[in-house]
Write a protein that holds these residues in place. Structure first.
Motif, short mmCIF file in Angstrom:
data_model
loop_
_atom_site.label_atom_id
_atom_site.label_comp_id
_atom_site.label_asym_id
_atom_site.label_seq_id
_atom_site.Cartn_x
_atom_site.Cartn_y
_atom_site.Cartn_z
N LYS A 1 0.81 -1.22 0.00
CA LYS A 1 0.00 0.00 0.00
C LYS A 1 0.85 1.27 0.00
O LYS A 1 0.59 2.20 -0.77
N LYS A 2 1.86 1.34 0.85
CA LYS A 2 2.66 2.56 0.93
C LYS A 2 3.42 2.83 -0.37
O LYS A 2 3.56 3.97 -0.81
N LEU A 3 3.88 1.76 -1.00
CA LEU A 3 4.59 1.90 -2.27
C LEU A 3 3.63 2.33 -3.38
O LEU A 3 3.99 3.12 -4.26
N LEU A 4 2.40 1.80 -3.34
CA LEU A 4 1.38 2.21 -4.30
C LEU A 4 1.08 3.70 -4.18
O LEU A 4 0.98 4.42 -5.18
N GLN A 5 0.92 4.16 -2.94
CA GLN A 5 0.65 5.58 -2.71
C GLN A 5 1.80 6.45 -3.20
O GLN A 5 1.58 7.47 -3.86
N GLU A 6 3.02 6.03 -2.92
CA GLU A 6 4.19 6.79 -3.36
C GLU A 6 4.25 6.86 -4.89
O GLU A 6 4.57 7.91 -5.46
#
Length: 894
Positions: free
Chosen positions: A747-752
């Motif tokens: 999720k955090k990588l997707l947001q970034e």
């Protein structure tokens, strides 16, 4: 991942039994609801239920002074140590008996529980990891009957315990030389509450007959002296010090006596009664049931069996005001830290009220259904849930906040069916009172009341996809009635069934109505052909529920023999069946004469609902389980246990041997003695792709997809790594970076990755995404709307994706429906919030301009020489109003 559903929230029930607590900041109420705990955030207008459950109904809840920990004890004496920060259970413990109350000391180092006629002090768990979180320190004896209440002094040196034997005992938390225990009498009924005055040993005691005693102590808390150990105790302490074992804990016992000899009283703490007050007037008797005292503002709140509460100022006993909030007993009272808000719990009606006593207004007023909830429906966008109960009420709940925002009481008997129209702003209900009613959610009014020529009881209701036709099935005349929504006229009466109508459902894609009956048939009625019966489906048992698949190409029917049969409505051919008898697994009631295995033969699914993609079907009935079946494979995919609450009847497969005596089962001795109980009859409702709800004995349970799964890759191989994703971003190859990020699915990588795309390149990137990844991006956007502050940025992403891929998405509407509904729900919530903010700002601006204009018209009549002053005043006022002003401190601009 697809069926990783978890318990999300509990709606429909706000209070059952036990004590209420405010959090340390005073903005939230912690309410026990059956065997669960719900936290009502009054400041942010939200409620959420902790993801835990006890074995029995919760009896008492103790909150630590810092608000981080809670001890939850059920009726069986089982305790849970819960972290309110991470919302998880840290420790399990059993107190070996029913506990009446639990209370932490103000310094947070100890806590007291009362059970039977004793009080036990434990060392409170700290922030470090411990093998045993509950270590017994002291056991206090003194009362002859059950203990009822606890209160601590501000410095945690002493505590008071009330009892049913009309006495109150003051104990020292340490071995004080001048106070080990002290017994107080003066009452003629059981003690309900006792309270210490702030920074004092002075005490207030309240009894059930409505009497208040004021006790004054001749000693200050700081004058208490520690008792020096003598004899073998001194030798033991000295030996421990020499061996370096100062930290060892030893259990001690304090035994109190009601009367002391004269020589024993010398040099000890003494109490004297200053006054005695009575709440009840002469000739009026009203049991006092609950009380709370705020030491800083000297505010005493008392609740009574008649639903009345009083506010008094102590120690003068001045009545501030008295009000009736219910016609049932007030079971629990709590005051928040500032002393402004008072929470009341009424177990008889399931009410939870928060009252601001200074402004005399409600901060929160919630009540569940008085009797069982029997039906529910989701709104098309998933934002609202409507429930109908046996009490004749129709309630609409906000699925995001968990609060009921409107209650319709027009029905005079039990509600049997509820449904939304496709617009989502009209609710249609059927009732045993012989009426079908339509309610408008814009004006909150009943704008249509539909009846039959002869009085009849309606058992179900359905509305077609155009929201023009309403149908209702009769329980006694075996007929189906058809009305027009626009005119309210009765269009037709469909006859043919030979038994009560159990279910109705319109085909979402065609003008066909399916009606199920106890006569072992399902009839299909064609609206376009003058409501002629096109097909009659013969069943092997009585039909209990019927529903169409979302695409209208399949029909599912639940029958009395525990089967679910699937039919092709075009050709009237059965395409499959599921045997659900072994999945229901009912329990044995205490009064049953037969075993649970034999009683399960008469149980069946009573409600059905397809998933949004039509691949699965949700089924539930007279059982504590809800099942999800795969339609094509006809296998069980998942079974959910709705409740593990043993306080409800028929939860266990075998009878409890402890209740079997030489006179027979204890449940047969006095059938009317139980105050609470009921049979767990879950009736699942509508499943909306990402969440589903069930009306149960416990309340309205909502289950949602588990969003806490951290790693769920898609088409992963060794070339997909965070390093390569960030390398693609540095090279401005955004499409490749997004594809790799969704394959890794972190999720955090997707947001970034998504937020690294410039806003003016979103349309180009959207058009280059493969169709398979469009759904995943939309699903991620829907979840990001819940937490992200970049509202406009994600709206641009959503708009471009739908504009570019809209035509292709329409062809896969069945599989994409859950994602689109989730997206619509997230955007609609933001629309509601932003529109309120804009309306408020626009109103303030219009008001400021109107005031400026009015003062500009008055300027020519002003005396000379005052123009500068007037101009300065005008500017100041205008700025003051734009900033919200002192009267608008709670407005969005403040």
């Amino acid at each position: 991942m697809k069926f990783a559903y978890r318990f999300s929230n509990l709606l429909g029930t706000v209070y059952r039994c036990g004590n209420l607590n405010f959090t340390c900041d005073g903005n939230s109420v912690i309410s026990p609801v059956g065997n669960r705990v719900t936290v009502f955030d009054l400041k942010n207008n939200k409620s959420n239920t902790l993801p835990l459950a006890t074995r029995y109904n919760i009896k008492c809840v103790g909150l630590s002074p810092d608000g981080r920990l809670a001890i939850i004890v059920d009726e069986g004496g089982d305790a849970l140590l819960v972290s309110l920060v991470c919302r998880s259970v840290l420790h399990h413990f059993h107190f070996k008996g029913a506990v009446h109350s639990v209370s932490f000391s103000p310094d947070g180092r100890k806590f007291i529980i009362t059970k039977g006629n004793i009080a036990q002090m434990y060392h409170a768990p700290g922030r470090k990891r411990e093998f045993n979180a509950f270590v017994l320190d002291k056991t206090y004896f003194g009362p002859y009957d059950e203990t009822t209440c606890i209160d601590w002094t501000d410095d945690s040196r002493c505590f008071a315990v009330g009892s049913r034997d009309m006495s109150t005992w003051v104990f020292g938390a340490e071995r004080w030389d001048n106070l080990i225990y002290y017994a107080l009498g003066g009452h003629k009924d059981a003690i309900v509450a006792c309270f210490f005055e702030a920074s004092s040993l002075d005490l207030y005691t309240l009894s059930q007959d409505g009497a208040l005693c004021v006790w004054q102590c001749d000693t200050l808390p700081e004058d208490l002296r520690l008792k020096a150990p003598t004899g073998w105790k001194a030798d033991l302490l000295q030996r421990e010090e020499e061996e370096g074992e100062e930290g060892t804990e030893r259990e001690t016992t304090v035994r109190g006596k009601a009367t002391l000899a004269a020589e024993e009283q010398q040099g000890k703490v003494k109490y004297s009664r200053l006054a005695k007050y009575f709440f009840n007037k002469e000739g009026d008797f009203n049991n006092l049931t609950a009380a709370a005292y705020h030491k800083k503002v000297h505010l005493l709140v008392t609740g009574f069996a008649s639903g009345i509460f009083h506010l008094h100022e102590l120690p003068e006993f001045n009545l501030i005001h008295s009000l009736s909030i219910s016609d049932q007993r007030v079971a629990s009272v709590a005051i928040n830290s500032s002393g402004d808000w008072i929470a009341f719990g009424c177990s008889g009606l399931g009410q939870l009220l928060v009252w601001e006593w200074q402004s005399e207004s409600y901060v929160l007023k919630q009540q569940g259904h008085f009797n069982s909830m029997v039906s529910l429906a989701y709104s098309p966008d998933g934002q609202y849930i409507v429930t109908g109960g046996d009490d004749g009420k129709v309630k609409v709940w906000n699925s995001l906040s968990g609060f009921c925002f409107v209650t319709f009481t027009e029905h005079s008997s039990g509600v049997t069916g509820v449904t939304f129209t496709t617009t989502g702003y009209v609710i249609v209900t059927s009732s045993m009172d012989g009426t079908v009613r339509a309610f408008d959610l814009h004006r909150y009014r009943n704008f249509r009341t539909l009846t039959s020529p002869r009085p009849t009881q309606f058992s179900c209701v359905a509305v077609d996809s155009s929201a023009e036709i309403i149908s209702a099935g009769a329980q006694d005349s075996f007929e189906v009635f058809i009305w027009s929504m626009q005119t309210g006229r009765l269009l037709d009466v469909l006859s043919g069934h030979e038994g009560p109508i159990s279910g109705l459902c319109f085909n979402p894609m065609k003008s066909v109505l399916a009606s199920a009956s106890w006569d072992r048939t399902v009839r299909l009625w064609d609206m376009a052909d003058s409501w002629r019966t096109t097909e009659t489906l013969a069943l092997t048992s009585d039909a209990l529920a019927v529903t169409f698949r979302p695409d209208g190409a399949e029909l599912a029917v639940a029958t009395l023999n525990s089967q679910i049969t699937f039919w092709d409505p075009e050709n009237a051919v059965q395409t499959g069946s599921i045997e659900g008898r072994h999945d229901l697994k009912t329990g044995r009631k205490e009064l049953d004469k037969i075993t649970a295995k034999h009683s399960a033969k008469g149980k069946a699914f009573t409600t059905l609902c397809y998933s949004a993609d039509g691949q699965s079907i949700l089924a539930g009935g007279m059982s504590k389980f809800v099942c999800i079946y795969h339609v094509r494979e006809q296998i069980l995919r998942k079974k959910f246990e709705i409740s593990c609450n043993l306080s409800l009847d028929a939860m266990e497969e075998f009878l409890n041997r402890r209740k079997m005596t030489e006179f027979g089962n204890l449940a047969l001795i006095d059938q009317d003695a139980a105050e609470e109980g009921g049979v767990a009859i879950p009736l699942p409702g509508v499943k909306k792709g990402r969440c589903w709800a069930a009306t149960t004995t416990e309340g309205l349970l909502v289950y949602s997809l588990d969003a806490q799964m951290l790693f769920d890759p898609f088409e992963l191989d060794t070339s997909v790594t965070p390093v390569r994703i960030r390398a693609a971003l540095r090279q401005r190859d955004f499409t490749r970076a997004i594809l790799l990020a969704f394959r890794l699915n972190e999720k955090k990588l997707l947001q970034e990755t998504l937020e690294a795309v410039p806003w003016d390149e979103i349309e180009v990137i959207s058009s280059s995404l493969p169709d398979l990844y469009v759904e995943k991006v939309l699903e991620f956007l829907a979840s990001s709307f819940e937490v992200s502050r970049h509202l406009e940025f994600y709206l641009i992403w959503t708009q471009k994706l739908l504009m570019v891929h809209g035509q292709k998405l329409k062809s896969r509407v069945g599989t994409l429906l859950p994602t689109i509904q989730f997206l619509q729900k997230s955007i609609q919530r933001h629309l509601d919030d932003v529109s309120k903010l804009c309306d408020w700002n626009r109103y303030n601006l219009q008001y400021a301009l109107a005031v400026s204009k009015q003062r500009g018209l008055k300027r020519p009549s002003e005396p000379p020489g005052s123009e500068e002053e007037a101009g300065a005043s005008e500017d100041d006022d205008s700025l003051h109003l734009l900033g919200g002003g002192p009267g608008h401190a709670d407005g969005p601009l403040a």
